[in-house]
Each structure stands twice: as structure tokens, then as C-alpha cells.
Motif scaffolding. Structure first.
Motif, PDB file in Angstrom:
ATOM      1  N   UNK A  20      33.706  25.389   4.155  1.00  0.00           N
ATOM      2  CA  UNK A  20      32.764  24.291   4.409  1.00  0.00           C
ATOM      3  C   UNK A  20      33.258  23.388   5.532  1.00  0.00           C
ATOM      4  N   UNK A  21      34.528  23.013   5.484  1.00  0.00           N
ATOM      5  CA  UNK A  21      35.074  22.111   6.498  1.00  0.00           C
ATOM      6  C   UNK A  21      35.060  22.746   7.886  1.00  0.00           C
ATOM      7  N   UNK A  26      32.934  23.441  13.470  1.00  0.00           N
ATOM      8  CA  UNK A  26      32.418  24.318  14.519  1.00  0.00           C
ATOM      9  C   UNK A  26      30.936  24.070  14.760  1.00  0.00           C
ATOM     10  N   UNK A  27      30.230  23.692  13.691  1.00  0.00           N
ATOM     11  CA  UNK A  27      28.800  23.402  13.829  1.00  0.00           C
ATOM     12  C   UNK A  27      28.512  22.226  14.741  1.00  0.00           C
ATOM     13  N   UNK A  28      29.432  21.254  14.785  1.00  0.00           N
ATOM     14  CA  UNK A  28      29.253  20.124  15.698  1.00  0.00           C
ATOM     15  C   UNK A  28      29.214  20.590  17.143  1.00  0.00           C
ATOM     16  N   UNK A 115      32.863  10.202  15.955  1.00  0.00           N
ATOM     17  CA  UNK A 115      32.475   9.744  14.620  1.00  0.00           C
ATOM     18  C   UNK A 115      32.138  10.916  13.708  1.00  0.00           C
ATOM     19  N   UNK A 116      31.424  11.892  14.251  1.00  0.00           N
ATOM     20  CA  UNK A 116      31.045  13.052  13.444  1.00  0.00           C
ATOM     21  C   UNK A 116      32.255  13.889  13.058  1.00  0.00           C
ATOM     22  N   UNK A 117      33.219  14.010  13.975  1.00  0.00           N
ATOM     23  CA  UNK A 117      34.450  14.725  13.645  1.00  0.00           C
ATOM     24  C   UNK A 117      35.203  13.974  12.546  1.00  0.00           C
ATOM     25  N   UNK A 118      35.293  12.650  12.679  1.00  0.00           N
ATOM     26  CA  UNK A 118      35.989  11.842  11.675  1.00  0.00           C
ATOM     27  C   UNK A 118      35.336  11.978  10.304  1.00  0.00           C
ATOM     28  N   UNK A 119      34.027  12.077  10.259  1.00  0.00           N
ATOM     29  CA  UNK A 119      33.320  12.238   8.984  1.00  0.00           C
ATOM     30  C   UNK A 119      33.744  13.514   8.276  1.00  0.00           C
ATOM     31  N   UNK A 120      34.127  14.525   9.052  1.00  0.00           N
ATOM     32  CA  UNK A 120      34.525  15.808   8.473  1.00  0.00           C
ATOM     33  C   UNK A 120      36.005  15.814   8.119  1.00  0.00           C
ATOM     34  N   UNK A 121      36.869  15.439   9.065  1.00  0.00           N
ATOM     35  CA  UNK A 121      38.318  15.603   8.867  1.00  0.00           C
ATOM     36  C   UNK A 121      38.973  14.414   8.192  1.00  0.00           C
ATOM     37  N   UNK A 122      38.250  13.296   8.074  1.00  0.00           N
ATOM     38  CA  UNK A 122      38.747  12.102   7.382  1.00  0.00           C
ATOM     39  C   UNK A 122      40.183  11.779   7.801  1.00  0.00           C
TER      40      UNK A 122
END
Length: 262
Positions: A20-21, A26-28, A115-122
Motif C-alpha cells: 500500500x505504501x 509511486x502513484x504520486x 505534502x503528499x509525500x509526507x502524508x504517505x511516509x509520515x
């Protein structure tokens, strides 16, 4: 401003060996026509045609050879090189560096992507940089502060835990572990543009619209914000040693206790 550096650097707290992660990250890239990679590899010497399913297949086996993934976009409109470690660890790292010739109309997208990367990798800690050399500094004290700001532009995985963080970037992310060191209320009251994020982190921008600012404004804001944040005694202290930029890093006792508790 004419930036010569666009960089996203983060210390993820999740595993990119989980389907999922990795799919989300990669989807971004490959679901945005401006960001689709054209090459990838598992080290800096290898560049093969980008195939999302191939990356997923290789990484999800948890084969040590694919603990690192490099992705490249060498075609217009946005060129970049990305690198991330897939295994969850205290040394996990992610970095994307974009071409300095990226058109101004995409600068805001650069921050949106971060921001979108941060939402995923926290990220435990993340620093976003849009940098220009167009700044004049005359005094010795200002130059010392400026070099301290230079060292705050990234969060190298090999140095972050032993040395401690050296300062904030143009945009900075903190996860709950780091927030607790400062105190959530303390960070929220920082003299900057502060926002609580859905994943539990806090984001601090030095200026209101970081994609539309000048270096002088960033530097002034960085000094003000760091004067405030240093009161929490979390950041390491960077000692400037003159024109040759030799320096010594003094790590705070609070940070040493935090690392020892991990």
C-alpha cells in the motif's frame, strides 16, 4: 528569485516494502503526467526503463538488493532525480531533487508534492528547500547564521540521529516524536505559518507562500523562527569557524536523551 536548488528530503517512519505504501508513493509520480518517471534502478549506476509493476515486484520480495530505489524523470516539463530506502528503520531516507530550470508555474506543485509525500511516509523530520544564491551578507555574525541556515537544508540519515537537527528549512515537517520534544503548543505558537496535519504531524513554513518569496525574506524569517525554537533546546548548535566554513556541531542533551530512548 532564480533558485538553483529544489530539494525534498525526509526521514520516513513507515515501510516502503509494504504494498500500500509503495503503491501510494509511486502513484504520486506515475499518475501525474508531469511527474511520470522514465528510468529507475536499484543503485546509481543502473537506469532501466521505468515500470511500476517491476519496482513493486522487486521491492516487495524484501530482497536486500532492492532496499534502495532510484527514479528519474529526464523529460520536460519537470525533471528530477528521486531516491528512497524501502526498509523501515531509523536510517530510512527519501530525497527528490528537481532541476534548477523548473519553470515558476510548477514551483507551487513542488510544495504540493512534498505534502503528499509526507502524508504517505509520515516523516520523523522533513525539510523542503527552494534555494537561491541571490543574497548579500556583509557582517560576520550574519554570515555565521547564514551558514547555519545552509546546513539546515537537508536531514542526512547518517547524521540526523547522532548529530541532531540543525534547523528548519523553508518548509519543515515534524512527526509526533519530535513534536513531543518541543511541545505541541510550543510549536503551534512559533512565529511562522504553522499547520497541524491529518497524519498527526506539524508543518512549519517560514513564509506565507514559500514558492513566491525572496532569499532575504526567507533568511530573516529563518532567524526569527530559530530564535524562538532554540528555546526548546532540541536543535543542535552549529559553531561557525570563519571563511573556510570549518565547524563543530554541539548536540543538545535533550536530543541525546531522545536518541538513547529509541
Amino acid at each position: 528569485m532564480k533558485p538553483n536548488l529544489f530539494r525534498i528530503s525526509m526521514l520516513p517512519t513507515i515501510s516502503l516494502q509494504e504494498n500500500t505504501n509503495l503503491e501510494q508513493l509511486l502513484g504520486l509520480l506515475d499518475k501525474n503526467e508531469k511527474l511520470i518517471p522514465n528510468k529507475w534502478g536499484n543503485n546509481e549506476r543502473i537506469k532501466v526503463d521505468y515500470k511500476r509493476n517491476e519496482i513493486l515486484e522487486k521491492v516487495l520480495t524484501k530482497d536486500i538488493r532492492f532496499n534502495e530505489v532510484f527514479v528519474y524523470s529526464n523529460e520536460k516539463p519537470i525533471k528530477y532525480e528521486g531516491w528512497f530506502l524501502t526498509e523501515k528503520s531509523y536510517r530510512a531516507y527519501l530525497e527528490f531533487e528537481f532541476s534548477k530550470n523548473m519553470a515558476p508555474k510548477y514551483w507551487k506543485d513542488f510544495f504540493y508534492l512534498s505534502d503528499n509525500i509526507a502524508n504517505i511516509v509520515k516523516p520523523r523530520f522533513g525539510v523542503i528547500t527552494m534555494w537561491s544564491d541571490e543574497i548579500k551578507i556583509d557582517s560576520y555574525d550574519s554570515k555565521a547564521l547564514f551558514y547555519n541556515m545552509l546546513e539546515s537544508r537537508s536531514c542526512s540519515p547518517g547524521e540526523f540521529l547522532p548529530d541532531g537537527p540543525l534547523g528548519v528549512g523553508l518548509r519543515t515537517y515534524f512527526n509526533e516524536e519530535i513534536i513531543n520534544l518541543f511541545g505541541r503548543k510550543f510549536l503551534l505558537n512559533a512565529p511562522a505559518y504553522v499547520e497541524e496535519l491529518e497524519w498527526g504531524g506539524i508543518r512549519i513554513d517560514l513564509v506565507k507562500d514559500p514558492w513566491n518569496s525572496e532569499m532575504e525574506c526567507m533568511f530573516e524569517a529563518w532567524i526569527k523562527v530559530m530564535d524562538y525554537l532554540k528555546k526548546a533546546e532540541v536543535f543542535s548548535h552549529y559553531i561557525f569557524r570563519g571563511e573556510d566554513v570549518m565547524a563543530k556541531i554541539v548536540t543538545s542533551e535533550k536530543w541525546k536523551d531522545f536518541v538513547n530512548s529509541l
